[in-house]
Design a protein around this motif. Structure first.
Motif, short mmCIF file in Angstrom:
data_model
loop_
_atom_site.label_atom_id
_atom_site.label_comp_id
_atom_site.label_asym_id
_atom_site.label_seq_id
_atom_site.Cartn_x
_atom_site.Cartn_y
_atom_site.Cartn_z
N ARG A 213 0.82 -1.21 0.00
CA ARG A 213 0.00 0.00 0.00
C ARG A 213 0.86 1.26 0.00
O ARG A 213 0.43 2.32 0.46
N SER A 214 2.06 1.14 -0.52
CA SER A 214 2.98 2.28 -0.53
C SER A 214 2.42 3.45 -1.33
O SER A 214 2.63 4.62 -0.97
N ALA A 215 1.71 3.15 -2.42
CA ALA A 215 1.14 4.24 -3.22
C ALA A 215 0.09 5.01 -2.42
O ALA A 215 0.01 6.25 -2.50
N ASP A 216 -0.75 4.29 -1.66
CA ASP A 216 -1.77 4.96 -0.84
C ASP A 216 -1.10 5.76 0.28
O ASP A 216 -1.53 6.88 0.59
N LEU A 217 -0.06 5.18 0.89
CA LEU A 217 0.61 5.86 2.00
C LEU A 217 1.35 7.10 1.55
O LEU A 217 1.51 8.05 2.33
N ALA A 218 1.79 7.13 0.29
CA ALA A 218 2.51 8.30 -0.20
C ALA A 218 1.61 9.54 -0.22
O ALA A 218 2.09 10.67 -0.08
N GLU A 219 0.30 9.33 -0.38
CA GLU A 219 -0.64 10.45 -0.42
C GLU A 219 -1.41 10.60 0.89
O GLU A 219 -2.27 11.48 1.00
N PHE A 220 -1.10 9.76 1.87
CA PHE A 220 -1.87 9.77 3.11
C PHE A 220 -1.16 10.60 4.17
O PHE A 220 0.06 10.55 4.31
N ALA A 221 -1.94 11.38 4.90
CA ALA A 221 -1.44 12.13 6.05
C ALA A 221 -2.60 12.41 6.97
O ALA A 221 -3.76 12.48 6.54
N VAL A 222 -2.31 12.57 8.25
CA VAL A 222 -3.34 12.85 9.26
C VAL A 222 -3.42 14.36 9.46
O VAL A 222 -2.42 14.98 9.85
N PRO A 223 -4.56 14.97 9.18
CA PRO A 223 -4.65 16.43 9.34
C PRO A 223 -4.64 16.85 10.81
O PRO A 223 -5.19 16.17 11.68
N THR A 224 -3.97 17.97 11.07
CA THR A 224 -3.95 18.60 12.39
C THR A 224 -4.32 20.07 12.23
O THR A 224 -4.51 20.56 11.11
N GLU A 225 -4.39 20.79 13.35
CA GLU A 225 -4.78 22.20 13.29
C GLU A 225 -3.74 23.04 12.56
O GLU A 225 -4.07 24.03 11.90
N THR A 226 -2.49 22.67 12.64
CA THR A 226 -1.44 23.48 12.03
C THR A 226 -0.85 22.86 10.77
O THR A 226 -0.03 23.50 10.12
#
Length: 538
Positions: A213-226
């Motif tokens: 799932r490296s392709a999915d993880l490359a575009e994945f991030a957890v949003p935060t306030e900053t």
């Protein structure tokens, strides 16, 4: 002398049949039956309450109202001793709503959207994903110990990605596209380094599954306030600031590294100067009749649609006629009482119907192979059955004939046995020969019984996705294109549009499915009108 009205004796004997007895609602059922009834009602309401809570969290308010209505119906129907017919009808109505009506409504609703790969979320969620996926490390920011998981019960290859995080202070968190949530330490197990090794409600991915799932993880991030939290390798994550920033006033996204500005167009953010690809995250929006217009006006789709539609009609019609004729002739043959061992022969003839279609389709596909297939080997031919468009269509029809004639044989055998022998004897006395008897006597009576089944068979074969996909996936593909196959039906073509391309378009496929529905509905309606006329034969 006064005349007194009397009831005739025979009328008096039948008078108890004229007025139905009324149910005695004063009789109480046993206590255990009442307890079981209310326990089942409570269980059904509890399940619906849980479903409603899940729908509320997902924001599907229309479905919440529908679930509440179903709960009210269950309570109103089963909490009283009245409405007895509804107690039997309600389960069927609910199943029809869930399995027939709702899928139809959902498909129609999708056909008015751009729902597909890259257009699955709202615009706000797409903006958050764009900003989160563009984060870069902030100098001096803390690092998290990381493990990657999916929610428990979801498939590792397609489930929603989740970061299981441990901060420098030893606090545990779970992060997904919705943001970061703290985890209860009592539900978490961590290694010596603090990295989470198991967490309640999550399935941790192995190294090979993460790599897949490296392709999915490359575009994945957890949003935060900053900004967002982004992965580094397999065991660490960092807090970063986005390099792509959305300006609410102008509804544009600016890349702070390059200075490029992206503007919304076609449910995607595209470069303002028109140079370069759009940002990968798009959003779901209503497109009106665009999908229907695209299917009817796009030259490639229109040519493909007409070609597939004509073959679709031919495939369904030829299949129904050929399987019915072969099944009927065999039924007539084995309906003759003079033939010995009819039971054995009939049992052998229905064997193809007993075998799973996926086995039969794959076996016949290998038999039609040009180089080592059984058919060319036995006949001495060198026909490219699966590579030539017309030969592939013929091979598919032969395969479906093998699969379909046992059903028609069974149906026609039952219908023939219901025709009285006196009818044939009368035809013979009138001088009708065997063929005239079949054409003028047996066939009309047979069609009365099997007419609706022929219409149902036509509708089934009109959408016979399983056979086409397993046999040759709709091929061969001519002209260097991979969108429209020579043996494609509308349903397999719609499947390819929805799932087979690099950017699946469920909205366009749903529009084509709506076309299929109306075509089959009109044909079935006309067919049932025709079969109704056959009832005059009786």
């Amino acid at each position: 002398m006064s005349q007194q009205a009397t009831t005739p004796p025979e009328d008096a004997e039948l008078s108890h049949l004229a007025e139905p007895e009324h149910l005695d609602y004063g009789t109480r059922p046993p206590l255990w039956l009442t307890v079981v009834k209310w326990a089942l009602i409570a269980l059904a309401l509890a399940v619906l309450l849980y479903v409603a809570q899940e729908l509320i969290e997902a924001g599907h308010w229309l479905m919440v109202i529908l679930v509440a209505f179903v709960a009210m119906c269950i309570l109103a129907v089963y909490s009283t001793r009245r409405a007895v017919p509804l107690k039997y009808l309600l389960p069927g109505l609910l199943f029809a709503l869930a399995l027939q009506i709702w899928p139809l409504i959902y498909t129609v609703s999708l056909s008015f959207t751009n729902y597909g790969d890259g257009h699955l979320i709202s615009k706000e969620e797409a903006i958050s994903a764009i900003e989160a996926s563009s984060v870069r490390p902030v100098e001096g920011s803390a690092r998290f110990s990381l493990n990657i998981a999916v929610p428990e019960g979801q498939d590792a290859a397609t489930g929603d990605l989740t970061y299981l995080l441990t901060d420098p202070d030893g606090n545990f968190f779970a992060g997904d596209l919705e943001g970061v949530e703290p985890l209860d330490p009592a539900t978490v197990e961590a290694g010596i380094s603090g990295r989470i090794t198991s967490a309640e409600g999550f399935t941790i991915l192995s190294a090979s599954e993460v790599n897949d799932r490296s392709a999915d993880l490359a575009e994945f991030a957890v949003p935060t306030e900053t900004g967002g939290i982004k992965q580094i390798g397999l065991s660490e994550a960092f807090i970063g600031e986005p390099t792509k920033v959305w300006d609410e006033a102008t509804d544009t996204i600016t890349d702070t590294l390059t200075g490029r500005v992206y503007v919304p167009e076609g449910a995607n953010f595209v470069p303002q100067d028109g140079v370069g690809p759009p940002l990968p995250q798009g959003w779901l929006e209503n497109v009106g009749l665009d999908n229907y217009t695209e299917a009817l006006t796009n030259p490639t789709l229109r040519a493909g649609f007409i070609k597939v539609l004509l073959w679709n009609f031919a495939f369904a019609a030829i299949t129904v006629v050929s399987t019915f004729l072969l099944g009927m002739l065999l039924a007539l043959l084995f309906n003759d009482a003079r033939l010995k061992g009819r039971g054995i022969y009939r049992s052998l003839l229905i064997l193809p119907y007993a075998l799973p279609i996926y086995v039969t389709a794959l076996v016949w596909s290998s038999m039609f192979n040009q180089d080592f297939g059984l058919i060319n080997s036995v006949t001495g031919l060198d026909i490219n059955w699966l590579g030539d468009p017309w030969m592939a269509r013929l091979a598919l029809l032969i395969t479906n004939l093998w699969l379909g004639f046992p059903y028609m044989f069974i149906v026609c055998t039952g219908a023939l046995q219901s025709i009285p022998g006196e009818v044939r004897e009368a035809a013979a006395i009138d001088g009708a020969g065997p063929f005239r008897t079949i054409r003028s006597v047996i066939m009309p009576l047979l069609l009365v019984a099997v007419g609706p089944l022929l219409i149902a068979s036509f509708a089934f074969n009109f959408n016979n996705f399983g056979l086409v996909f397993l046999f040759n996936e709709g091929g061969p593909f001519i002209g260097g294109q991979s969108q429209v196959g020579s043996t494609d039906l509308l349903i397999s073509w719609a499947y390819r549009l929805a799932l087979g391309g690099t950017q699946p378009n469920f909205g366009l496929a749903s529009a084509i499915a709506v076309f299929i529905f109306f075509i089959v509905a009109l044909i079935s309606y006309q067919g049932f009108r025709s079969t109704k006329a056959l009832e005059d034969v009786n």
